[in-house]
Design a protein around this motif. Structure first.
Motif, PDB file in Angstrom:
ATOM      1  N   PRO A  25      10.620  -5.739   6.072  1.00 17.55           N
ATOM      2  CA  PRO A  25      11.108  -4.368   5.928  1.00 17.55           C
ATOM      3  C   PRO A  25      10.047  -3.312   6.216  1.00 17.55           C
ATOM      4  O   PRO A  25      10.325  -2.324   6.845  1.00 17.55           O
ATOM      5  CB  PRO A  25      11.553  -4.289   4.470  1.00 17.55           C
ATOM      6  CG  PRO A  25      11.744  -5.694   4.040  1.00 17.55           C
ATOM      7  CD  PRO A  25      10.842  -6.533   4.880  1.00 17.55           C
ATOM      8  N   ASN A  26       8.827  -3.530   5.776  1.00 15.70           N
ATOM      9  CA  ASN A  26       7.772  -2.554   6.015  1.00 15.70           C
ATOM     10  C   ASN A  26       6.492  -3.303   6.380  1.00 15.70           C
ATOM     11  O   ASN A  26       5.736  -3.684   5.504  1.00 15.70           O
ATOM     12  CB  ASN A  26       7.554  -1.666   4.786  1.00 15.70           C
ATOM     13  CG  ASN A  26       6.608  -0.524   5.075  1.00 15.70           C
ATOM     14  OD1 ASN A  26       5.971  -0.480   6.126  1.00 15.70           O
ATOM     15  ND2 ASN A  26       6.505   0.398   4.155  1.00 15.70           N
ATOM     16  N   PRO A  27       6.242  -3.517   7.676  1.00 13.36           N
ATOM     17  CA  PRO A  27       5.080  -4.305   8.081  1.00 13.36           C
ATOM     18  C   PRO A  27       3.744  -3.566   8.029  1.00 13.36           C
ATOM     19  O   PRO A  27       2.703  -4.178   8.241  1.00 13.36           O
ATOM     20  CB  PRO A  27       5.412  -4.697   9.522  1.00 13.36           C
ATOM     21  CG  PRO A  27       6.303  -3.604  10.005  1.00 13.36           C
ATOM     22  CD  PRO A  27       7.078  -3.136   8.808  1.00 13.36           C
ATOM     23  N   ASP A  28       3.764  -2.261   7.730  1.00  7.59           N
ATOM     24  CA  ASP A  28       2.521  -1.479   7.683  1.00  7.59           C
ATOM     25  C   ASP A  28       1.636  -1.985   6.548  1.00  7.59           C
ATOM     26  O   ASP A  28       1.961  -1.838   5.373  1.00  7.59           O
ATOM     27  CB  ASP A  28       2.850   0.004   7.487  1.00  7.59           C
ATOM     28  CG  ASP A  28       1.615   0.887   7.451  1.00  7.59           C
ATOM     29  OD1 ASP A  28       0.488   0.366   7.607  1.00  7.59           O
ATOM     30  OD2 ASP A  28       1.773   2.101   7.250  1.00  7.59           O
ATOM     31  N   GLY A  29       0.511  -2.586   6.899  1.00  5.52           N
ATOM     32  CA  GLY A  29      -0.404  -3.146   5.901  1.00  5.52           C
ATOM     33  C   GLY A  29      -1.075  -2.116   5.027  1.00  5.52           C
ATOM     34  O   GLY A  29      -1.600  -2.449   3.966  1.00  5.52           O
ATOM     35  N   ASN A  63      -6.323   0.349  10.202  1.00  2.00           N
ATOM     36  CA  ASN A  63      -4.925   0.008   9.937  1.00  2.00           C
ATOM     37  C   ASN A  63      -4.669  -1.419  10.392  1.00  2.00           C
ATOM     38  O   ASN A  63      -5.401  -1.967  11.216  1.00  2.00           O
ATOM     39  CB  ASN A  63      -3.953   0.981  10.598  1.00  2.00           C
ATOM     40  CG  ASN A  63      -4.155   1.076  12.083  1.00  2.00           C
ATOM     41  OD1 ASN A  63      -4.799   0.232  12.695  1.00  2.00           O
ATOM     42  ND2 ASN A  63      -3.607   2.105  12.695  1.00  2.00           N
ATOM     43  N   PHE A  64      -3.608  -2.022   9.839  1.00  2.00           N
ATOM     44  CA  PHE A  64      -3.210  -3.361  10.248  1.00  2.00           C
ATOM     45  C   PHE A  64      -1.734  -3.552   9.940  1.00  2.00           C
ATOM     46  O   PHE A  64      -1.132  -2.768   9.214  1.00  2.00           O
ATOM     47  CB  PHE A  64      -4.067  -4.448   9.577  1.00  2.00           C
ATOM     48  CG  PHE A  64      -3.967  -4.500   8.087  1.00  2.00           C
ATOM     49  CD1 PHE A  64      -3.136  -5.433   7.469  1.00  2.00           C
ATOM     50  CD2 PHE A  64      -4.705  -3.646   7.283  1.00  2.00           C
ATOM     51  CE1 PHE A  64      -3.036  -5.490   6.083  1.00  2.00           C
ATOM     52  CE2 PHE A  64      -4.623  -3.701   5.909  1.00  2.00           C
ATOM     53  CZ  PHE A  64      -3.780  -4.621   5.306  1.00  2.00           C
ATOM     54  N   THR A  65      -1.145  -4.593  10.531  1.00  2.00           N
ATOM     55  CA  THR A  65       0.287  -4.854  10.423  1.00  2.00           C
ATOM     56  C   THR A  65       0.513  -6.301  10.001  1.00  2.00           C
ATOM     57  O   THR A  65      -0.212  -7.194  10.449  1.00  2.00           O
ATOM     58  CB  THR A  65       0.956  -4.631  11.796  1.00  2.00           C
ATOM     59  OG1 THR A  65       0.649  -3.305  12.235  1.00  2.00           O
ATOM     60  CG2 THR A  65       2.454  -4.789  11.719  1.00  2.00           C
ATOM     61  N   ALA A  66       1.517  -6.520   9.162  1.00  2.00           N
ATOM     62  CA  ALA A  66       1.895  -7.881   8.778  1.00  2.00           C
ATOM     63  C   ALA A  66       2.845  -8.442   9.822  1.00  2.00           C
ATOM     64  O   ALA A  66       3.821  -7.808  10.198  1.00  2.00           O
ATOM     65  CB  ALA A  66       2.559  -7.880   7.413  1.00  2.00           C
TER      66      ALA A  66
END
Length: 195
Positions: free
Chosen positions: A130-134, A111-114
């Motif tokens: 709004p949705n940082p979930d990569g 997993n990763f995040t913006a």
């Protein structure tokens, strides 16, 4: 020997050359009826494609307030809509910037995040996403886990916050972060806030 360019007929007096030429011209003329009516669309499409692929970005360097270079992957390309061909990219407050980052992870990524910031001198201003979930497929088009050494095309949209005044030039830092200090991709580009 006489060559009729308009009709594609060649006459050597015996008719032998004409059949050879006709055989070579047939594949070309067979598809011209399909291509020619849509030629302006093809030209426009490839012109837009060329503009979007000219996006002026650089990889993070770790110098002068920049995050360290990506340790878990390599950025291959960045494209944007609206297109930007030269720095600084002009962005309008409340305009949506659609960004596509193509990168290749060095290892399997679960997993990763913006994480996005605007650097104004030494000050970093966080940009809310709004949705940082990569790995949110519905937003980014990416499904995790990511495979090692396999190109990934990650997409996201960002609306420039109105807190940066018009006419100001900032460096936008876009990290695809696995953990603090560990990015699978980290890019920067210069943007100027339009009035």
């Amino acid at each position: 020997m006489v060559v009729h360019v308009v009709t594609g007929i060649v006459d050597d007096g015996h008719g032998l050359v004409a059949s050879r030429v006709q055989r070579h011209l047939t594949p070309l003329t067979r598809y011209s009826g399909l291509i020619m009516p849509y030629l302006p669309l093809y030209v426009a499409f490839f012109a837009l494609l060329g503009l979007s692929y000219g996006f002026p970005y650089s990889n993070c360097t770790g110098k002068e307030g920049s995050p360290p270079p990506s340790t878990l992957g390599k950025t291959v390309a960045v494209t944007s809509v609206p297109p930007c061909a030269a720095a600084p990219c002009e962005v309008h407050p409340s305009e949506v910037l659609n960004l596509t980052i193509t990168f290749v992870p060095n290892e399997v990524i679960s997993n990763f995040t913006a994480v996005v910031h605007a650097a104004l001198g030494t000050t970093k201003i966080p940009f809310p996403i709004p949705n940082p979930d990569g790995c949110d497929t519905s937003v980014t088009g990416v499904t995790c886990p990511l495979k090692a050494n396999t190109p990934v095309e990650w997409k996201h949209s960002l609306t420039l916050p109105k807190l940066i005044p018009a006419g100001v030039t900032v460096v936008i830092i876009w990290e695809l972060q696995v953990s603090a200090g560990n990015d699978v991709s980290c890019v920067e580009f210069v943007a100027k806030v339009a009035p």
